[in-house]
Structures are given as C-alpha cells and as structure tokens.
Motif scaffolding. Structure first.
Motif, PDB file in Angstrom:
ATOM      1  N   MET A 147       3.354  43.437  36.208  1.00 47.12           N
ATOM      2  CA  MET A 147       2.583  42.267  35.780  1.00 47.12           C
ATOM      3  C   MET A 147       3.067  41.755  34.433  1.00 47.12           C
ATOM      4  N   THR A 148       3.448  42.662  33.539  1.00 42.67           N
ATOM      5  CA  THR A 148       3.975  42.241  32.246  1.00 42.67           C
ATOM      6  C   THR A 148       5.262  41.460  32.430  1.00 42.67           C
TER       7      THR A 148
ATOM      8  N   ALA B  92       4.488  38.038  33.722  1.00 50.41           N
ATOM      9  CA  ALA B  92       3.924  37.182  32.686  1.00 50.41           C
ATOM     10  C   ALA B  92       5.002  36.729  31.697  1.00 50.41           C
TER      11      ALA B  92
ATOM     12  N   LEU C  36       3.381  34.239  35.662  1.00 49.59           N
ATOM     13  CA  LEU C  36       1.934  34.281  35.461  1.00 49.59           C
ATOM     14  C   LEU C  36       1.648  33.752  34.067  1.00 49.59           C
TER      15      LEU C  36
ATOM     16  N   LEU D 115      -4.058  35.261  33.666  1.00 51.79           N
ATOM     17  CA  LEU D 115      -4.388  36.660  33.423  1.00 51.79           C
ATOM     18  C   LEU D 115      -5.790  36.784  32.825  1.00 51.79           C
TER      19      LEU D 115
ATOM     20  N   ARG E  84      -9.042  38.585  34.413  1.00 51.72           N
ATOM     21  CA  ARG E  84      -9.830  39.606  33.714  1.00 51.72           C
ATOM     22  C   ARG E  84     -11.302  39.208  33.670  1.00 51.72           C
TER      23      ARG E  84
ATOM     24  N   VAL F  36      -4.704  44.794  33.581  1.00 49.94           N
ATOM     25  CA  VAL F  36      -4.783  43.410  33.113  1.00 49.94           C
ATOM     26  C   VAL F  36      -5.158  43.362  31.638  1.00 49.94           C
TER      27      VAL F  36
ATOM     28  N   VAL G 138      -2.662  41.550  28.891  1.00 53.10           N
ATOM     29  CA  VAL G 138      -3.135  40.441  28.055  1.00 53.10           C
ATOM     30  C   VAL G 138      -2.961  40.786  26.578  1.00 53.10           C
TER      31      VAL G 138
END
Length: 252
Positions: A92-93, A96, A101, A106, A110, A177, A181
């Motif tokens: 996910m990082t 992003a 993303l 994100l 959340r 998440v 973030v």
C-alpha cells in the motif's frame, strides 16, 4: 457478416513468473503452510525444468513479497513465512508513493475502518478490553511532555478498539492504513506548530470515543471516529479532497 473480433497482444511469460505463480498457488491452497520448507534450489531446478537463474529470480520475487525466506546455500530449502501485515503495508505504501492511491483515499478508507471498528467495539467489547482502552488513555494523559510515548499510547488505544471489534481483518487493515498514512505525512506532523495543543485535542477526542464505547453507543462511536479523523487530516489535503472526505461526515 459477423463482426470481426479484436484481440489484444499477449505478453510472453517468463519462466520465473510461472514458478512464482505455482508456489503462490500452493501457499494459498494450504498445500504449503508457514514453517514448511520448499525443496532445495537444485531440486526446484529439476522439478520445474528451468535454469538455476530462473529459480533464483522466482525466490527473490517470493521473498520480496514476504511469502518465503530464502538463504543462499541453505540445504533445508526456502521457508514459507506466515502472513504479516508488513507485507500489505509495503504494497500500500508503494501504491501511495507512485500516486496510484491518493492520501485522501487512504484517509477516507481509514475513516471507514475506524468508524466500523468503533461501532463493533461499542457492541462487542469486554470489560478487559475496556480496561485496556482506559490504560492507554491514562498513559496519553500522563505523556503530554513526551510525544513518542504519547504516540505509542495512541496506537495502543486504537489497537485495543480494533481487537474489541472481534474482526481480525479490521485489525490488520486498520494497523496498515494508519501506518501508511502517517508515513506519508510524518514530516508535516513533525513540523506541527503546537504539539501540546494537538495532544490535548487528541485526548479529548479519544475520551469521547471511550465514553461512547463504554455505554455501548455504537452509532456515536462511529460518528466520532469519522469526524475526528476528518478534523485531524483535512489540513493535509486540498479543498477538493476535503469535500471528498466530508461525504462520510453526515451519514447517520
């Protein structure tokens, strides 16, 4: 006359990709379980009928994906690893950071996760889990002069709420998440003008959530999660993206 079909060009599949696919499929089916070993590199070369370089490339990919641990020259063979939230966090990082993303997406995710966790926790929490939340709050109140300790207690509070939800997927996704973030905006947080005021506001928000969970008011706990996250993160996104986040504020 029948319409002519239009096909898309196909990409050639490399040998190592086929190896990765077969091993991943075996892990997903449960034929290979955490702690078990794959055959040795030499045996894999023979079984797949490929070159040693193809096997090594496949093992590099699997190791990068967090599915196996491979040590050069290990006669026991690569070890199948248990699932780790770190694997999902890494993916996910990466998404992003390459703009697949957005930060707003994100944050909105959340908001959905935290509100669901709060809703479930308010209805399912045990007295022991409530005590964990109380303990985390006590540490937060005592650590207003120690930002690192305060942050650890903040994480402990959210982890306790997520565990109280009774849903392990909520726990994993919430942890991942939140970490992604914070990773994306940690420099901005570090430059915050008034951390003391920020921590005081955070304590007040957490206390409201805790009160709602204590009296089993799920809708209130969920609403507070969405509003609190919006208030905290709205300043890090554009006005257009804030509108995107506000769609979750008045949902009850």
């Amino acid at each position: 006359m029948a319409r002519r079909l239009q096909f898309q060009p196909v990409q050639p599949v490399r040998a190592y990709e086929r190896i990765v696919q077969q091993i991943e499929d075996a892990i997903l089916r449960g034929d290979l379980r955490p702690g078990q070993r794959l055959p040795s590199e030499r045996d894999l070369v023979q079984q797949f009928s490929v070159s040693r370089s193809s096997v090594r490339e496949a093992l590099r990919v699997l190791q990068s994906n967090g599915m196996v641990r491979s040590r050069a020259g290990d006669p026991a063979g690569p070890e199948v690893l248990p699932f780790s939230p770190a694997t999902l966090q890494k993916s996910m990082t990466t998404l992003a950071r390459v703009s697949e993303l957005s930060l707003a997406e994100l944050i909105q995710f959340r908001m959905l996760l935290d509100s669901s966790a709060n809703l479930l926790a308010a209805r399912l929490r045990t007295e022991e889990q409530l005590a964990e939340m109380d303990a985390a709050m006590a540490v937060m109140r005592a650590a207003t002069d120690d930002y690192e300790e305060f942050s650890r207690a903040d994480v402990a509070f959210h982890d306790a709420v997520a565990r109280a939800s009774g849903n392990r997927l909520v726990q994993v996704c919430n942890q991942v998440v939140r970490s992604v973030v914070l990773t994306l905006i940690e420099d901005k947080i570090a430059r915050a003008a008034d951390r003391t005021a920020q921590m005081a506001e955070s304590i007040a928000h957490h206390a409201e959530v805790l009160d709602a969970v204590r009296i089993s008011d799920g809708p209130a706990a969920a609403r507070l999660a969405r509003q609190t996250l919006y208030d905290y993160y709205a300043g890090y996104v554009t006005e257009q993206e804030r509108e995107f986040l506000r769609t979750l504020i008045d949902t009850d």
